[in-house]
Scaffold this motif. Structure first.
Motif, mmCIF file in Angstrom:
data_model
loop_
_atom_site.group_PDB
_atom_site.id
_atom_site.type_symbol
_atom_site.label_atom_id
_atom_site.label_comp_id
_atom_site.label_asym_id
_atom_site.label_seq_id
_atom_site.Cartn_x
_atom_site.Cartn_y
_atom_site.Cartn_z
ATOM 1 N N ASP A 2 -0.452 4.556 -0.270
ATOM 2 C CA ASP A 2 0.019 4.333 1.094
ATOM 3 C C ASP A 2 -1.042 3.662 1.950
ATOM 4 O OD1 ASP A 2 2.511 5.376 0.589
ATOM 5 O OD2 ASP A 2 1.986 7.391 1.256
ATOM 6 N N ALA A 3 -2.310 4.013 1.734
ATOM 7 C CA ALA A 3 -3.396 3.394 2.493
ATOM 8 C C ALA A 3 -3.481 1.907 2.175
ATOM 9 C CB ALA A 3 -4.722 4.078 2.192
ATOM 10 N N ARG A 4 -3.263 1.552 0.911
ATOM 11 C CA ARG A 4 -3.314 0.144 0.504
ATOM 12 C C ARG A 4 -2.171 -0.639 1.142
ATOM 13 N NH1 ARG A 4 -5.974 -4.269 -0.464
ATOM 14 N NH2 ARG A 4 -5.144 -5.532 -2.127
ATOM 15 N N VAL A 5 -0.981 -0.047 1.157
ATOM 16 C CA VAL A 5 0.181 -0.691 1.775
ATOM 17 C C VAL A 5 -0.061 -0.884 3.268
ATOM 18 C CG1 VAL A 5 2.636 -0.402 2.341
ATOM 19 C CG2 VAL A 5 1.816 0.086 0.027
ATOM 20 N N THR A 6 -0.580 0.134 3.933
ATOM 21 C CA THR A 6 -0.889 0.039 5.364
ATOM 22 C C THR A 6 -1.904 -1.060 5.618
ATOM 23 O OG1 THR A 6 -0.421 2.384 5.689
ATOM 24 C CG2 THR A 6 -1.780 1.305 7.359
ATOM 25 N N GLN A 7 -2.952 -1.101 4.802
ATOM 26 C CA GLN A 7 -3.990 -2.119 4.942
ATOM 27 C C GLN A 7 -3.406 -3.523 4.755
ATOM 28 O OE1 GLN A 7 -6.826 -2.205 1.737
ATOM 29 N NE2 GLN A 7 -8.409 -3.139 3.012
ATOM 30 N N LEU A 8 -2.567 -3.699 3.737
ATOM 31 C CA LEU A 8 -1.966 -5.013 3.487
ATOM 32 C C LEU A 8 -1.008 -5.414 4.600
ATOM 33 C CD1 LEU A 8 -1.381 -4.844 -0.359
ATOM 34 C CD2 LEU A 8 -2.999 -6.315 0.859
#
Length: 122
Positions: A2-8
């Protein structure tokens, strides 16, 4: 994940705003000092959106095709076949794109087929 999706998503939003600013600046230069009719703003913006869509489609298709490299079994004779990448011109709803796609060639059956993630991988 989820952190990666938010960052992207944040990165995408940043670059979309930056791209919008640059596109608006280019429009202003091309249109000069006169006040443009709204369709002179809307139509080029829509064309740029279609260009972005085609770029995304091409990039994503390339990513998917590269994941299919390797060997698969022929759906007819079950012989192992090597998967290769081929380019094909297609017309998407947003215009022409060069599509990257995986293609497997079975020498025994003398046919080509398009492997999918459901294909039995070797």
């Amino acid at each position: 994940m989820d952190a990666r999706v938010t960052q992207l998503n944040e990165k995408l939003e940043f670059y979309l705003k930056e791209s919008s600013r640059i596109a608006a600046e280019l429009q202003a230069i091309e249109q000069g000092d006169r006040v443009p009719h709204f369709d002179e703003i809307e139509i080029p913006a829509h064309e740029l959106g279609k260009k972005l869509s085609r770029a995304i489609q091409g990039e994503r298709a390339r990513e998917v095709a590269l994941q299919q490299l390797g060997r698969v079994y022929c759906p007819d004779c079950k012989k192992q076949c090597r998967v290769e990448i081929e380019m094909r011109d297609v017309h998407s709803m947003d215009g022409p794109i060069e599509l990257t796609e995986p293609v497997a060639h079975c020498r025994r059956c003398r046919r080509s087929f398009f492997p999918s993630t459901q294909s039995t991988r070797v």
